[in-house]
Design a protein around this motif. Structure first.
Motif, PDB file in Angstrom:
ATOM      1  N   MET A   1      29.971  36.432 -25.686  1.00 55.79           N
ATOM      2  CA  MET A   1      30.224  35.013 -25.689  1.00 55.79           C
ATOM      3  C   MET A   1      31.589  34.754 -26.322  1.00 55.79           C
ATOM      4  SD  MET A   1      28.082  31.873 -27.487  1.00 55.79           S
ATOM      5  CE  MET A   1      26.610  32.817 -27.454  1.00 55.79           C
ATOM      6  N   LYS A   2      32.295  33.791 -25.796  1.00 59.61           N
ATOM      7  CA  LYS A   2      33.597  33.426 -26.358  1.00 59.61           C
ATOM      8  C   LYS A   2      33.403  32.659 -27.659  1.00 59.61           C
ATOM      9  CE  LYS A   2      36.223  34.848 -22.945  1.00 59.61           C
ATOM     10  NZ  LYS A   2      37.141  35.925 -23.095  1.00 59.61           N
ATOM     11  N   SER A   3      34.396  32.737 -28.522  1.00 63.87           N
ATOM     12  CA  SER A   3      34.290  32.091 -29.830  1.00 63.87           C
ATOM     13  C   SER A   3      34.417  30.581 -29.763  1.00 63.87           C
ATOM     14  CB  SER A   3      35.351  32.656 -30.771  1.00 63.87           C
ATOM     15  OG  SER A   3      36.642  32.324 -30.309  1.00 63.87           O
ATOM     16  N   ASN A   4      34.887  30.029 -28.634  1.00 65.00           N
ATOM     17  CA  ASN A   4      35.079  28.581 -28.572  1.00 65.00           C
ATOM     18  C   ASN A   4      33.764  27.812 -28.664  1.00 65.00           C
ATOM     19  OD1 ASN A   4      34.232  29.348 -26.016  1.00 65.00           O
ATOM     20  ND2 ASN A   4      35.693  28.044 -24.935  1.00 65.00           N
ATOM     21  N   LEU A  64      38.895  31.635 -36.394  1.00 68.96           N
ATOM     22  CA  LEU A  64      38.237  31.898 -35.111  1.00 68.96           C
ATOM     23  C   LEU A  64      39.236  32.170 -33.993  1.00 68.96           C
ATOM     24  CD1 LEU A  64      35.107  29.586 -35.070  1.00 68.96           C
ATOM     25  CD2 LEU A  64      35.301  31.990 -35.690  1.00 68.96           C
ATOM     26  N   HIS A  65      40.496  31.857 -34.196  1.00 70.03           N
ATOM     27  CA  HIS A  65      41.500  32.209 -33.191  1.00 70.03           C
ATOM     28  C   HIS A  65      41.748  33.716 -33.142  1.00 70.03           C
ATOM     29  CE1 HIS A  65      42.891  28.596 -31.234  1.00 70.03           C
ATOM     30  NE2 HIS A  65      42.647  27.964 -32.363  1.00 70.03           N
ATOM     31  N   LEU A  66      41.295  34.429 -34.161  1.00 69.09           N
ATOM     32  CA  LEU A  66      41.434  35.884 -34.165  1.00 69.09           C
ATOM     33  C   LEU A  66      40.309  36.567 -33.405  1.00 69.09           C
ATOM     34  CD1 LEU A  66      42.347  36.424 -37.925  1.00 69.09           C
ATOM     35  CD2 LEU A  66      43.898  36.513 -35.965  1.00 69.09           C
ATOM     36  N   VAL A  67      39.248  35.842 -33.121  1.00 74.74           N
ATOM     37  CA  VAL A  67      38.045  36.422 -32.540  1.00 74.74           C
ATOM     38  C   VAL A  67      38.096  36.301 -31.016  1.00 74.74           C
ATOM     39  CG1 VAL A  67      35.532  36.310 -32.486  1.00 74.74           C
ATOM     40  CG2 VAL A  67      36.751  35.785 -34.598  1.00 74.74           C
ATOM     41  N   ARG A  68      37.953  37.423 -30.358  1.00 74.74           N
ATOM     42  CA  ARG A  68      37.907  37.399 -28.889  1.00 74.74           C
ATOM     43  C   ARG A  68      36.510  37.050 -28.400  1.00 74.74           C
ATOM     44  NH1 ARG A  68      40.482  42.732 -28.910  1.00 74.74           N
ATOM     45  NH2 ARG A  68      42.644  42.345 -29.411  1.00 74.74           N
ATOM     46  N   THR A  69      35.525  37.749 -28.927  1.00 73.60           N
ATOM     47  CA  THR A  69      34.132  37.485 -28.565  1.00 73.60           C
ATOM     48  C   THR A  69      33.297  37.471 -29.834  1.00 73.60           C
ATOM     49  OG1 THR A  69      33.655  39.837 -28.255  1.00 73.60           O
ATOM     50  CG2 THR A  69      34.345  38.587 -26.298  1.00 73.60           C
ATOM     51  N   ILE A  70      32.170  36.795 -29.752  1.00 71.81           N
ATOM     52  CA  ILE A  70      31.275  36.758 -30.903  1.00 71.81           C
ATOM     53  C   ILE A  70      29.970  37.446 -30.547  1.00 71.81           C
ATOM     54  CG2 ILE A  70      32.270  34.663 -31.881  1.00 71.81           C
ATOM     55  CD1 ILE A  70      29.874  33.144 -30.738  1.00 71.81           C
ATOM     56  N   ASN A  71      29.275  37.860 -31.582  1.00 71.52           N
ATOM     57  CA  ASN A  71      27.961  38.466 -31.406  1.00 71.52           C
ATOM     58  C   ASN A  71      26.977  37.736 -32.313  1.00 71.52           C
ATOM     59  OD1 ASN A  71      28.431  39.427 -34.013  1.00 71.52           O
ATOM     60  ND2 ASN A  71      29.093  41.439 -33.303  1.00 71.52           N
ATOM     61  N   GLN A 123      34.561  36.362 -42.740  1.00 72.91           N
ATOM     62  CA  GLN A 123      35.892  36.933 -42.531  1.00 72.91           C
ATOM     63  C   GLN A 123      35.818  38.464 -42.482  1.00 72.91           C
ATOM     64  OE1 GLN A 123      38.737  36.314 -45.767  1.00 72.91           O
ATOM     65  NE2 GLN A 123      40.246  35.654 -44.261  1.00 72.91           N
ATOM     66  N   ARG A 124      35.061  39.059 -43.386  1.00 70.76           N
ATOM     67  CA  ARG A 124      34.904  40.524 -43.408  1.00 70.76           C
ATOM     68  C   ARG A 124      34.214  41.011 -42.138  1.00 70.76           C
ATOM     69  NH1 ARG A 124      38.794  42.088 -45.630  1.00 70.76           N
ATOM     70  NH2 ARG A 124      39.305  40.112 -46.470  1.00 70.76           N
ATOM     71  N   ALA A 125      33.209  40.286 -41.671  1.00 67.80           N
ATOM     72  CA  ALA A 125      32.501  40.690 -40.454  1.00 67.80           C
ATOM     73  C   ALA A 125      33.441  40.642 -39.252  1.00 67.80           C
ATOM     74  CB  ALA A 125      31.290  39.788 -40.219  1.00 67.80           C
ATOM     75  N   ILE A 126      34.307  39.651 -39.207  1.00 73.91           N
ATOM     76  CA  ILE A 126      35.302  39.578 -38.130  1.00 73.91           C
ATOM     77  C   ILE A 126      36.267  40.757 -38.247  1.00 73.91           C
ATOM     78  CG2 ILE A 126      37.300  38.249 -37.289  1.00 73.91           C
ATOM     79  CD1 ILE A 126      35.626  35.710 -37.992  1.00 73.91           C
ATOM     80  N   PHE A 127      36.637  41.070 -39.464  1.00 68.54           N
ATOM     81  CA  PHE A 127      37.524  42.205 -39.718  1.00 68.54           C
ATOM     82  C   PHE A 127      36.884  43.504 -39.233  1.00 68.54           C
ATOM     83  CE2 PHE A 127      39.249  45.479 -42.605  1.00 68.54           C
ATOM     84  CZ  PHE A 127      40.601  45.304 -42.387  1.00 68.54           C
ATOM     85  N   ILE A 128      35.612  43.710 -39.549  1.00 70.91           N
ATOM     86  CA  ILE A 128      34.906  44.927 -39.141  1.00 70.91           C
ATOM     87  C   ILE A 128      34.758  44.976 -37.619  1.00 70.91           C
ATOM     88  CG2 ILE A 128      32.642  46.070 -39.208  1.00 70.91           C
ATOM     89  CD1 ILE A 128      32.488  45.072 -42.177  1.00 70.91           C
ATOM     90  N   GLN A 129      34.425  43.841 -37.010  1.00 72.99           N
ATOM     91  CA  GLN A 129      34.260  43.801 -35.561  1.00 72.99           C
ATOM     92  C   GLN A 129      35.562  44.136 -34.840  1.00 72.99           C
ATOM     93  OE1 GLN A 129      32.121  40.434 -33.906  1.00 72.99           O
ATOM     94  NE2 GLN A 129      33.451  40.439 -32.113  1.00 72.99           N
ATOM     95  N   HIS A 130      36.680  43.803 -35.453  1.00 73.98           N
ATOM     96  CA  HIS A 130      37.989  44.044 -34.844  1.00 73.98           C
ATOM     97  C   HIS A 130      38.760  45.122 -35.597  1.00 73.98           C
ATOM     98  CE1 HIS A 130      36.836  40.059 -33.403  1.00 73.98           C
ATOM     99  NE2 HIS A 130      37.603  40.308 -32.358  1.00 73.98           N
TER     100      HIS A 130
END
Length: 192
Positions: A1-4, A64-71, A123-130
């Motif tokens: 899913m997209k982050s938007n 959220l602009h750093l996130v391509r997809t979310i889980n 923020q850390r979870a986004i960091f780990i995902q990417h």
């Protein structure tokens, strides 16, 4: 899913939080400027909380602009952040109604502390995902404001029982630190 989708949902929740805070104001019985003096503590707590919600909205938008997809994990962590932020209207009202009594002021700080912690975890979870994405790594990088804010909140919570003026000053200090959006992310997204 997209982050938007997550961003749009979060925007809606934050707009409702601000609306709930302003609905706490009751019209004064008088019809002159002195009638507003009794609302002073409520107005001050509202202004501080409005700034905080605005800061979270702004930085959340950048993040959220750093996130391509979310889980699912990111969605739940985002909901955890929104949970703590949704308590701001309650603590704002209690703090204003009590004229900044110690316990309501301390609880306000606890909610801010837990919101800050939740934002950090997201923020850390986004960091780990990417983890393999150097853009995300360089955008988040060192976070002195993110590391110092919880410490200041903790000191503010403890100092609320000594002086609510000190606690209020510390809350305002963190708000001033974060008032300018996180430029690290903007610089990376703009290729600077």
């Amino acid at each position: 899913m997209k982050s938007n989708r997550m961003e749009a949902f979060s925007d809606g929740v934050l707009a409702i939080i601000i609306t709930i805070m302003v609905l706490e104001f009751k019209v004064p019985e008088g019809h002159d400027w002195p009638a507003l003096i009794g609302l002073g503590p409520k107005i001050l707590s509202y202004i501080l909380s409005f700034v905080y919600v605005g800061i979270y909205w702004n930085n959340h938008h950048h993040l959220l602009h750093l996130v391509r997809t979310i889980n699912g994990r990111l969605m739940w962590l985002n909901l955890l952040l929104l949970f703590w932020l949704s308590l701001i209207p309650f603590t704002t009202a209690w703090m204003g109604e009590s004229h900044f009594a110690a316990t309501p002021t301390a609880l306000y700080g606890i909610v801010l502390l837990l919101a800050a912690f939740s934002y950090w975890v997201l923020q850390r979870a986004i960091f780990i995902q990417h983890a393999g994405n150097s853009t995300v790594i360089s955008a988040i990088g060192k976070d002195w404001k993110g590391k110092s804010s919880p410490v200041i909140y903790l000191v503010a919570v403890l100092s609320a029982y000594v002086s609510t003026w000190i606690a209020g000053f510390l809350f305002a200090l963190v708000a001033v630190m974060w008032f300018v959006p996180d430029k690290r992310i903007e610089h990376v997204l703009n290729g600077q």
